[in-house]
Structures are given as C-alpha cells and as structure tokens.
Motif scaffolding. Sequence first.
Motif, PDB file in Angstrom:
ATOM      1  N   THR A  10       0.821  -1.208   0.000  1.00 49.03           N
ATOM      2  CA  THR A  10       0.000   0.000   0.000  1.00 49.03           C
ATOM      3  C   THR A  10       0.856   1.260   0.000  1.00 49.03           C
ATOM      4  O   THR A  10       0.365   2.334  -0.310  1.00 49.03           O
ATOM      5  CB  THR A  10      -0.945   0.022   1.210  1.00 49.03           C
ATOM      6  N   VAL A  11       2.132   1.111   0.336  1.00 46.94           N
ATOM      7  CA  VAL A  11       3.076   2.234   0.325  1.00 46.94           C
ATOM      8  C   VAL A  11       4.417   1.726  -0.188  1.00 46.94           C
ATOM      9  O   VAL A  11       4.890   0.669   0.226  1.00 46.94           O
ATOM     10  CB  VAL A  11       3.279   2.834   1.737  1.00 46.94           C
ATOM     11  N   GLU A  13       8.299   3.421  -0.748  1.00 46.20           N
ATOM     12  CA  GLU A  13       9.106   4.616  -0.499  1.00 46.20           C
ATOM     13  C   GLU A  13      10.481   4.464  -1.115  1.00 46.20           C
ATOM     14  O   GLU A  13      11.094   3.405  -1.042  1.00 46.20           O
ATOM     15  CB  GLU A  13       9.250   4.855   1.005  1.00 46.20           C
ATOM     16  N   ILE A  18       7.344   8.919  -2.444  1.00 53.16           N
ATOM     17  CA  ILE A  18       6.454   8.003  -1.734  1.00 53.16           C
ATOM     18  C   ILE A  18       5.280   7.729  -2.664  1.00 53.16           C
ATOM     19  O   ILE A  18       4.633   8.657  -3.139  1.00 53.16           O
ATOM     20  CB  ILE A  18       5.941   8.616  -0.418  1.00 53.16           C
ATOM     21  N   LYS A  20       1.677   5.771  -2.720  1.00 51.25           N
ATOM     22  CA  LYS A  20       0.751   5.159  -1.769  1.00 51.25           C
ATOM     23  C   LYS A  20      -0.637   5.062  -2.355  1.00 51.25           C
ATOM     24  O   LYS A  20      -1.017   5.846  -3.217  1.00 51.25           O
ATOM     25  CB  LYS A  20       0.722   5.922  -0.444  1.00 51.25           C
ATOM     26  N   SER A  23      -6.198   7.056   0.395  1.00 54.80           N
ATOM     27  CA  SER A  23      -6.780   6.722   1.694  1.00 54.80           C
ATOM     28  C   SER A  23      -7.791   7.785   2.095  1.00 54.80           C
ATOM     29  O   SER A  23      -7.691   8.934   1.657  1.00 54.80           O
ATOM     30  CB  SER A  23      -5.683   6.658   2.762  1.00 54.80           C
ATOM     31  N   HIS A  83       6.178  15.218   1.183  1.00 57.48           N
ATOM     32  CA  HIS A  83       4.778  14.825   1.329  1.00 57.48           C
ATOM     33  C   HIS A  83       3.817  15.721   0.558  1.00 57.48           C
ATOM     34  O   HIS A  83       2.628  15.715   0.821  1.00 57.48           O
ATOM     35  CB  HIS A  83       4.361  14.726   2.800  1.00 57.48           C
TER      36      HIS A  83
END
Length: 90
Positions: A10-11, A13, A18, A20, A23, A83
């Motif tokens: 699901t992730v 890195e 990143i 993912k 969600s 991020h």
Amino acid sequence: MDPILFEIPTVLETERLILKMPSPGDGEVVNAAIKASLTELKPWLGFAQNTPTVNETEVNTRVAHAKFLKREGLRLLIFHDSHSIIRLIV
C-alpha cells in the motif's frame, strides 16, 4: 487466483518519492494537486473539465481506496519526500 489474494504494497518509499494507495482523508491534498494542474489536465482528462470540490475529491479518493482493497483498481498517489503530492496515477 482470485485478485483479492494478491499481496500488493500500500506504500512504496524511495529516497525521494512516496507512492501510496489513496486513503480516506487524502481528498484535500489530491484536490489541491488537481487545482494546481487543471490547465494541463483539461485537454486529457474528463474529470478535469470542471474544478471538483474537496468533498467530491474526497468521495472519489475513498472510492479509489475501496477499489484498491478489492483489487478492482490500483490507483497510486505519488508524493515528493516533502509529502506534497505531485502526480495522480489511475
């Protein structure tokens, strides 16, 4: 083999990125990325013809989350290491 049995991270890195699965709660950052790229997206993507609301994007993100879990769709969000979202992959 039933696709629901596939083990898919699901992730993922790397040093700088990143990746993912979408969600719940990602709608705001995805919406900001859409708005920032709307001019570039319009010629190519139907959903970009109108600016979606944050709520519409959150609903879409949650649907993508459910589809990922059911292995019906494998959308990934790509983030810089800071991020901040940089791309949407459907």
